[in-house]
Design a protein around this motif. Structure first.
Motif, mmCIF file in Angstrom:
data_model
loop_
_atom_site.group_PDB
_atom_site.id
_atom_site.type_symbol
_atom_site.label_atom_id
_atom_site.label_comp_id
_atom_site.label_asym_id
_atom_site.label_seq_id
_atom_site.Cartn_x
_atom_site.Cartn_y
_atom_site.Cartn_z
ATOM 1 N N SER A 252 0.834 -1.212 0.000
ATOM 2 C CA SER A 252 0.000 0.000 0.000
ATOM 3 C C SER A 252 0.863 1.255 0.000
ATOM 4 O O SER A 252 0.498 2.263 -0.612
ATOM 5 C CB SER A 252 -0.970 0.002 1.185
ATOM 6 O OG SER A 252 -0.289 0.049 2.424
ATOM 7 N N GLY A 253 2.013 1.206 0.676
ATOM 8 C CA GLY A 253 2.933 2.342 0.636
ATOM 9 C C GLY A 253 3.490 2.566 -0.758
ATOM 10 O O GLY A 253 3.607 3.706 -1.222
ATOM 11 N N SER A 254 3.823 1.480 -1.435
ATOM 12 C CA SER A 254 4.311 1.589 -2.821
ATOM 13 C C SER A 254 3.220 2.143 -3.729
ATOM 14 O O SER A 254 3.485 2.999 -4.587
ATOM 15 C CB SER A 254 4.773 0.218 -3.323
ATOM 16 O OG SER A 254 5.898 -0.223 -2.605
ATOM 17 N N ALA A 255 1.978 1.666 -3.534
ATOM 18 C CA ALA A 255 0.863 2.162 -4.351
ATOM 19 C C ALA A 255 0.601 3.639 -4.079
ATOM 20 O O ALA A 255 0.371 4.409 -5.028
ATOM 21 C CB ALA A 255 -0.399 1.346 -4.074
ATOM 22 N N ALA A 256 0.654 4.043 -2.814
ATOM 23 C CA ALA A 256 0.411 5.456 -2.475
ATOM 24 C C ALA A 256 1.494 6.342 -3.075
ATOM 25 O O ALA A 256 1.196 7.416 -3.608
ATOM 26 C CB ALA A 256 0.349 5.628 -0.955
ATOM 27 N N ALA A 257 2.746 5.898 -3.014
ATOM 28 C CA ALA A 257 3.837 6.679 -3.604
ATOM 29 C C ALA A 257 3.679 6.756 -5.119
ATOM 30 O O ALA A 257 3.863 7.827 -5.718
ATOM 31 C CB ALA A 257 5.182 6.062 -3.236
ATOM 32 N N ALA A 258 3.310 5.637 -5.747
ATOM 33 C CA ALA A 258 3.119 5.634 -7.197
ATOM 34 C C ALA A 258 1.954 6.538 -7.597
ATOM 35 O O ALA A 258 2.031 7.256 -8.600
ATOM 36 C CB ALA A 258 2.884 4.213 -7.693
ATOM 37 N N ALA A 259 0.886 6.525 -6.797
ATOM 38 C CA ALA A 259 -0.278 7.361 -7.112
ATOM 39 C C ALA A 259 0.067 8.843 -7.059
ATOM 40 O O ALA A 259 -0.500 9.643 -7.804
ATOM 41 C CB ALA A 259 -1.424 7.055 -6.145
ATOM 42 N N LYS A 260 0.998 9.199 -6.185
ATOM 43 C CA LYS A 260 1.415 10.600 -6.073
ATOM 44 C C LYS A 260 2.578 10.938 -7.010
ATOM 45 O O LYS A 260 3.028 12.076 -7.045
ATOM 46 C CB LYS A 260 1.828 10.906 -4.635
ATOM 47 C CG LYS A 260 0.679 10.955 -3.670
ATOM 48 C CD LYS A 260 1.169 11.373 -2.305
ATOM 49 C CE LYS A 260 0.002 11.724 -1.421
ATOM 50 N NZ LYS A 260 0.440 12.274 -0.153
ATOM 51 N N GLY A 261 3.069 9.926 -7.733
ATOM 52 C CA GLY A 261 4.200 10.150 -8.632
ATOM 53 C C GLY A 261 5.521 10.235 -7.894
ATOM 54 O O GLY A 261 6.500 10.751 -8.431
ATOM 55 N N ASN A 262 5.566 9.721 -6.654
ATOM 56 C CA ASN A 262 6.779 9.797 -5.831
ATOM 57 C C ASN A 262 7.478 8.453 -5.667
ATOM 58 O O ASN A 262 8.386 8.343 -4.848
ATOM 59 C CB ASN A 262 6.436 10.324 -4.425
ATOM 60 C CG ASN A 262 5.926 11.737 -4.455
ATOM 61 O OD1 ASN A 262 6.239 12.498 -5.357
ATOM 62 N ND2 ASN A 262 5.127 12.078 -3.463
ATOM 63 N N TRP A 263 7.045 7.428 -6.395
ATOM 64 C CA TRP A 263 7.638 6.115 -6.189
ATOM 65 C C TRP A 263 9.077 6.119 -6.648
ATOM 66 O O TRP A 263 9.422 6.655 -7.702
ATOM 67 C CB TRP A 263 6.866 5.039 -6.958
ATOM 68 C CG TRP A 263 7.291 3.662 -6.560
ATOM 69 C CD1 TRP A 263 6.763 2.920 -5.562
ATOM 70 C CD2 TRP A 263 8.349 2.895 -7.129
ATOM 71 N NE1 TRP A 263 7.424 1.717 -5.469
ATOM 72 C CE2 TRP A 263 8.411 1.682 -6.419
ATOM 73 C CE3 TRP A 263 9.261 3.111 -8.148
ATOM 74 C CZ2 TRP A 263 9.335 0.686 -6.700
ATOM 75 C CZ3 TRP A 263 10.185 2.110 -8.429
ATOM 76 C CH2 TRP A 263 10.204 0.914 -7.711
ATOM 77 N N SER A 264 9.949 5.524 -5.829
ATOM 78 C CA SER A 264 11.348 5.358 -6.229
ATOM 79 C C SER A 264 11.847 4.025 -5.701
ATOM 80 O O SER A 264 11.442 3.576 -4.621
ATOM 81 C CB SER A 264 12.222 6.496 -5.685
ATOM 82 O OG SER A 264 12.464 6.339 -4.306
ATOM 83 N N SER A 265 12.728 3.425 -6.458
ATOM 84 C CA SER A 265 13.259 2.125 -6.041
ATOM 85 C C SER A 265 14.080 2.280 -4.761
ATOM 86 O O SER A 265 14.110 1.371 -3.927
ATOM 87 C CB SER A 265 14.093 1.497 -7.152
ATOM 88 O OG SER A 265 15.161 2.345 -7.514
ATOM 89 N N ALA A 266 14.736 3.423 -4.570
ATOM 90 C CA ALA A 266 15.518 3.645 -3.346
ATOM 91 C C ALA A 266 14.609 3.657 -2.123
ATOM 92 O O ALA A 266 14.927 3.062 -1.086
ATOM 93 C CB ALA A 266 16.299 4.956 -3.444
#
Length: 147
Positions: free
Chosen positions: A45-59
């Motif tokens: 869910s954290g990965s999905a929330a970051a992706a939804a905001k355009g903030n997802w990063s592999s780091a």
């Protein structure tokens, strides 16, 4: 085999697996399973929330995994602590106490409440309304398990 039989066989297999797991590991096993499920759901869910905001990063995703590894180490330390206490406490002179388990379940409950709070935050970040009382309940549960 028709769909109805497949459904019944699947239900039977799940019930048998749950029964075997419960017989082998008891309530503590279910607590561990709940914690592992919460960790996985929090990371997803954290990965999905970051992706939804355009903030997802592999780091950041890797940092989350390292964080989870640290939690696993703490749970292992708690399990070893309980094992040592289980052996030592009955042999302490004059106490006459019997010890089975305490540290591990307290750590697991604390981590479960922590993970559930984080999942609720992630749900908020995904746009879902989260009742304030739920957030307060999770915070109170986490605080109570710290004591």
């Amino acid at each position: 085999m028709n769909d109805e039989n497949l459904f019944l066989w699947t239900k039977a297999a799940v019930a048998a697996a749950c029964g075997a797991f419960g017989a082998a590991f008891g309530w503590l096993g279910w607590l561990i399973l709940a914690w592992v499920a919460c960790m996985a759901l929090d990371w997803a869910s954290g990965s999905a929330a970051a992706a939804a905001k355009g903030n997802w990063s592999s780091a950041a995703a890797r940092a989350g995994i390292w964080h989870k590894l640290g939690m696993i180490l703490v749970v292992l330390v708690a399990a070893v602590t309980d094992s040592v206490l289980r052996v030592a406490v009955p042999h302490l002179p004059g106490l006459g106490l019997d010890y089975s388990v305490l540290v591990l379940p307290v750590i697991l409950v604390w981590y479960i409440f922590t993970e559930l709070g984080s999942i609720a935050e992630n749900a908020t970040d995904l746009g879902a309304p989260v009742p304030a009382w739920l957030t307060k309940l999770l915070a109170a549960g986490q605080e109570a398990s710290r004591r």
